[in-house]
Structures are given as structure tokens and as C-alpha cells.
Write an enzyme that holds these catalytic residues in place. Structure first.
Site, short mmCIF file in Angstrom:
data_model
loop_
_atom_site.label_atom_id
_atom_site.label_comp_id
_atom_site.label_asym_id
_atom_site.label_seq_id
_atom_site.Cartn_x
_atom_site.Cartn_y
_atom_site.Cartn_z
NE ARG A 33 -62.69 -155.22 17.72
CZ ARG A 33 -61.54 -154.33 17.46
NH1 ARG A 33 -60.05 -154.21 17.38
NH2 ARG A 33 -62.08 -152.38 17.60
CB ILE A 59 -65.12 -151.66 14.91
CG1 ILE A 59 -65.48 -153.01 15.75
CG2 ILE A 59 -63.97 -151.29 14.39
CD1 ILE A 59 -64.98 -154.32 14.99
CB SER A 60 -67.08 -151.81 20.19
OG SER A 60 -68.32 -151.12 20.34
CD GLN A 61 -60.84 -149.29 24.47
OE1 GLN A 61 -62.19 -148.32 23.80
NE2 GLN A 61 -60.64 -149.69 25.26
CB VAL A 65 -66.67 -155.44 23.20
CG1 VAL A 65 -67.79 -157.38 22.13
CG2 VAL A 65 -67.32 -154.72 21.10
#
Ligand code: SAH
Length: 213
Positions: A33, A59-61, A65
Site C-alpha cells: 500500500r 485512498i480507501s481504508q 477495500v
């Protein structure tokens, strides 16, 4: 090194929060990540939180995701459409779980960076497009699965139309008072079935290709 240890902890945390599918956990483990983050946030790569990226996006958690990937019930035969590439983190996770990902982003600058990361990670089953994902990808439709990673006011008609019969779309939807929930929409012979899955927080789905700044 430090990040390897944090990543193992993140995977353990995902398991304890109910992500049990080993394919999903493995995909989460395979994607570094930190390479999707701006320099100043790289040390927070494996904390379970959304973080800001370029163009005012996020950016997604990791949990979200993993959860969305899990709810899509993917196999290595599935063809997926993703709307909202952003930095490309969710795309990279999906690429390990399905046959091909078609992904659309409205900011060319974000897409360019995401493409470099896919190249760097040698993810070869991703096809990208700069454009308005609310219109879907007619030339590649229908899709067995659609994932939208920005919050919609209502379900985009073009995306519903591009869903295969028996296909599923996972999408965050705006409710009243700024609340959002993740929904899963399944296309049946009779129409569409909607399930609500989880309260979430995503940046909004916006119409049209972005003007670059
Ligand atoms: N999937 C990303 C999170 C993306 S944030 C991750 O894994 O971290 C949501 C993204 O959706 C933003 O980059 C935003 O620009 C994009 N977006 C919003 N509306 C869109 C639209 N109509 N078409 C394509 N992309 C859109």
C-alpha cells in the site's frame, strides 16, 4: 521491514473484523500500500484509515477495500468494471482476484500515476480509461461485476444497464444528512435487488472528465 510487520498486523486485523476469504486476504497481502501513497504518508501505509492523495481525493481504508472485494465474490474468471481508480490501490487488489479489471478515472493526472504503479507491480490484467465512469464502458459491457469507489446520489442508469444478468454492483450511495451506505445491487431476470451492507465515507461521484488544475 517495519512495513512488512505492520502489513502482517493489518491482515490479522482484517481477519478479526470478519474478512475470512483467504483469496481476499492473500490479495491484500500481495499489494504494497505504501507505493500508492504520497511521500509524507508512507509511514502510515498499514494503519486502517483512508488518507488524502493528489487532486483532493483519497485512498480507501484497507478494511473497506478488503470488504468490497469480499462482497463482490470474485473468481479468476470474472471481468470487473471499476469506477474511480484514484491511486489504483483497490484496482491492484482486484487484479489479483479476477481475470481482468477495466478501470475508469476522471482525473488524468491520477490515472497516469496509477498506471505507473500497475507497471511497477507488473499487473498486466488492468485496462484503464480516463473518462466519466458514470457512463460505464459500453464497448466492454456487459460486466459480471461493477465496483464504484465514489459515493453516488443515485444508482447510475448506465451502470445498471451494463450489468450482466446475475451480475452484482457494489456502490456507496448517499443517504440523507451526508450519510452514506455501501449497497450491493444484484441484477436478476426480474430486475434489481438492493441490499445495504455497511455505513461508509467516500468522496463524491462527480459527472464528467475533470478539468486538470
Ligand atoms: N479506489 C481508490 C479510491 C478512489 S477515491 C482507492 O483504492 O483508494 C474516488 C475516485 O473516484 C477519485 O479519484 C475520483 O476522482 C473518482 N471519481 C469520482 N467521480 C468519478 C467519475 N464519474 N468517473 C470516474 N472517476 C470518478
Amino acid at each position: 521491514m517495519e512495513n512488512d510487520y505492520r502489513k502482517v498486523q493489518m491482515i490479522m486485523q482484517l481477519r478479526s473484523r470478519g474478512i475470512r476469504d483467504t483469496r481476499v486476504l492473500e490479495a491484500m497481502e500481495r499489494v504494497p500500500r505504501e507505493i500508492f501513497l504520497p511521500e509524507i504518508f508512507k509511514d502510515q501505509a498499514y494503519a486502517d484509515q483512508a488518507l488524502p492523495i493528489e487532486c483532493g481525493q483519497t485512498i480507501s481504508q484497507p478494511f473497506v477495500v478488503a470488504y468490497m472485494s469480499d462482497q463482490l465474490k470474485l473468481t479468476d474468471r470474472t471481468k470487473v468494471l471499476e469506477v474511480g481508480t484514484g491511486c489504483g490501490y483497490q484496482t491492484a487488489v482486484l487484479s489479483h482476484l479476477c481475470r481482468r479489471v477495466y478501470t475508469i478515472e476522471r482525473y488524468r493526472a491520477l490515472l497516469k500515476e496509477a498506471e505507473k504503479r500497475f507497471e511497477q507491480l507488473t499487473l498486466r490484467n488492468i485496462t484503464t480509461m480516463a473518462g466519466d465512469g458514470m457512463k460505464g464502458w459500453p464497448a466492454q459491457a456487459p460486466f459480471e461485476r461493477i465496483i464504484v469507489t465514489a459515493a453516488a446520489q443515485r444508482l447510475p442508469t448506465a451502470l445498471l444497464n451494463q450489468l450482466d444478468e446475475g451480475g452484482m454492483m457494489v456502490i456507496p450511495v448517499e443517504l440523507a444528512a451526508g450519510r452514506q451506505e455501501l449497497q450491493r445491487v444484484t441484477r436478476t431476470a426480474e430486475g434489481f435487488e438492493r441490499e445495504s451492507l455497511l455505513p461508509v465515507r467516500f468522496v463524491p461521484l462527480v459527472e464528467g472528465l475533470a478539468k486538470e488544475h
